[in-house]
Design an enzyme around this catalytic site. Sequence first.
Site, mmCIF file in Angstrom:
data_model
loop_
_atom_site.group_PDB
_atom_site.id
_atom_site.type_symbol
_atom_site.label_atom_id
_atom_site.label_comp_id
_atom_site.label_asym_id
_atom_site.label_seq_id
_atom_site.Cartn_x
_atom_site.Cartn_y
_atom_site.Cartn_z
ATOM 1 N N HIS A 1 0.780 -1.273 -0.074
ATOM 2 C CA HIS A 1 0.204 0.048 0.146
ATOM 3 C C HIS A 1 0.776 1.322 0.235
ATOM 4 O O HIS A 1 0.612 2.257 -0.832
ATOM 5 C CB HIS A 1 -0.789 0.030 1.305
ATOM 6 C CG HIS A 1 -2.131 -0.909 1.336
ATOM 7 N ND1 HIS A 1 -2.141 -1.619 2.337
ATOM 8 C CD2 HIS A 1 -2.837 -1.132 0.324
ATOM 9 C CE1 HIS A 1 -3.416 -2.618 2.080
ATOM 10 N NE2 HIS A 1 -3.977 -2.213 0.941
ATOM 11 N N LYS B 1 -15.703 -7.785 3.445
ATOM 12 C CA LYS B 1 -14.514 -8.114 4.394
ATOM 13 C C LYS B 1 -14.823 -8.005 5.977
ATOM 14 O O LYS B 1 -15.616 -7.085 5.968
ATOM 15 C CB LYS B 1 -13.357 -7.399 3.740
ATOM 16 C CG LYS B 1 -12.664 -7.722 2.665
ATOM 17 C CD LYS B 1 -11.203 -6.947 2.346
ATOM 18 C CE LYS B 1 -10.663 -7.488 0.891
ATOM 19 N NZ LYS B 1 -9.626 -6.621 0.732
ATOM 20 N N ARG C 1 -1.224 -6.083 -8.532
ATOM 21 C CA ARG C 1 0.018 -7.159 -8.332
ATOM 22 C C ARG C 1 -0.097 -8.122 -9.381
ATOM 23 O O ARG C 1 0.965 -9.139 -9.571
ATOM 24 C CB ARG C 1 -0.027 -7.965 -7.043
ATOM 25 C CG ARG C 1 0.426 -7.028 -5.771
ATOM 26 C CD ARG C 1 -0.330 -7.519 -4.307
ATOM 27 N NE ARG C 1 -1.946 -7.567 -4.605
ATOM 28 C CZ ARG C 1 -2.695 -7.722 -3.492
ATOM 29 N NH1 ARG C 1 -1.982 -7.998 -2.374
ATOM 30 N NH2 ARG C 1 -4.018 -7.657 -3.591
HETATM 31 O O1 PNS Z 1 -8.604 -2.646 0.102
HETATM 32 P P1 PNS Z 1 -10.045 -3.300 -0.466
HETATM 33 O O2 PNS Z 1 -10.607 -4.114 0.330
HETATM 34 O O3 PNS Z 1 -9.886 -3.997 -1.831
HETATM 35 O O4 PNS Z 1 -10.763 -1.927 -0.971
HETATM 36 C C1 PNS Z 1 -12.027 -2.028 -1.629
HETATM 37 C C2 PNS Z 1 -12.760 -0.787 -1.294
HETATM 38 C C3 PNS Z 1 -13.005 -0.342 0.146
HETATM 39 C C4 PNS Z 1 -11.992 0.317 -1.917
HETATM 40 C C5 PNS Z 1 -14.087 -1.014 -2.016
HETATM 41 O O5 PNS Z 1 -14.923 -2.059 -1.237
HETATM 42 C C6 PNS Z 1 -15.211 0.401 -1.952
HETATM 43 O O6 PNS Z 1 -14.812 1.216 -2.858
HETATM 44 N N1 PNS Z 1 -15.868 0.586 -0.830
HETATM 45 C C7 PNS Z 1 -16.514 1.725 -0.927
HETATM 46 C C8 PNS Z 1 -18.178 1.195 -1.114
HETATM 47 C C9 PNS Z 1 -18.344 1.563 -2.864
HETATM 48 O O7 PNS Z 1 -18.205 2.573 -3.439
HETATM 49 N N2 PNS Z 1 -18.728 0.117 -3.448
HETATM 50 C C10 PNS Z 1 -18.782 0.362 -4.892
HETATM 51 C C11 PNS Z 1 -17.375 -0.121 -5.479
HETATM 52 S S1 PNS Z 1 -17.563 -0.351 -7.415
#
Ligand code: PNS
Length: 163
Positions: free
Chosen positions: A21, A45, A95
Site C-alpha cells: 500500500h 470483508k 500485483r
Molecule cells: O482494500 P480493499 O478492501 O480491496 O478496498 C475495496 C474498497 C474499500 C475500495 C471498495 O470496497 C470500495 O470502494 N468500498 C466503498 C463502497 C463502494 O463504493 N462500493 C462500490 C465499488 S464499485
Amino acid sequence: MSDSRRVCVCPGSYDPVTLGHLDVIERAAAMFDDVVVAVLHNPDKRGTFTAAERVELLRHVLEGRERVRVVEFGGRLLVDVCRELGAAHVVKGLRGGADFDYELPMALMNRHLTGVETVFVAADPRLAHVSSSLVRQVNAYGGDVSGLVPDVVRDALVAHRRA
Ligand code: PNS
C-alpha cells in the site's frame, strides 16, 4: 487550496496497511498534487482492526509525508467521496491478473457512476505476495510479518493476536 490542484484518492480497507500500500501511495504522490488515503468499508470483508485503528496506523506510518492525508469515510460510496474531495482519479496497485479481475469491475462501475477514472500502477514485484489478508493470516497463526508491513503495524498485529 487552489481548485487547480490535482487530487487523487487511494481507497482501501487498509486492514492493515502493508508495504505494498505504501509503495502505491508514494507513487500516487509523485503523479498528483494531493493524495487522500481513504479508509472505506468493504462489505465483503470482515475487519481485524477497527476503522479508527487503521486510520491511526496509517497516520503514524505516513507522518511527515507532505500532500498526503488519511481520512476515514466509513460505509460511503467511493464515487461520492471522490466528488466531495474534487478528485477525478482513483489510484490502485495491481500485483497481477487476480487483482485486475477484482479491480476492473469496480473501476468500470465507478466510471459508470460519475466518470471518475481509475489509474492502475504496476505493483513492485518484490511486494507481489504481500496482501493484508495474507498478513493477517500469517500473524494469526504466529508467523512473523516483519518486512511485509511497517514495524509499528507488525507490533499492533502481535498485540491484537495476544489480546
Ligand atoms: O482494500 P480493499 O478492501 O480491496 O478496498 C475495496 C474498497 C474499500 C475500495 C471498495 O470496497 C470500495 O470502494 N468500498 C466503498 C463502497 C463502494 O463504493 N462500493 C462500490 C465499488 S464499485
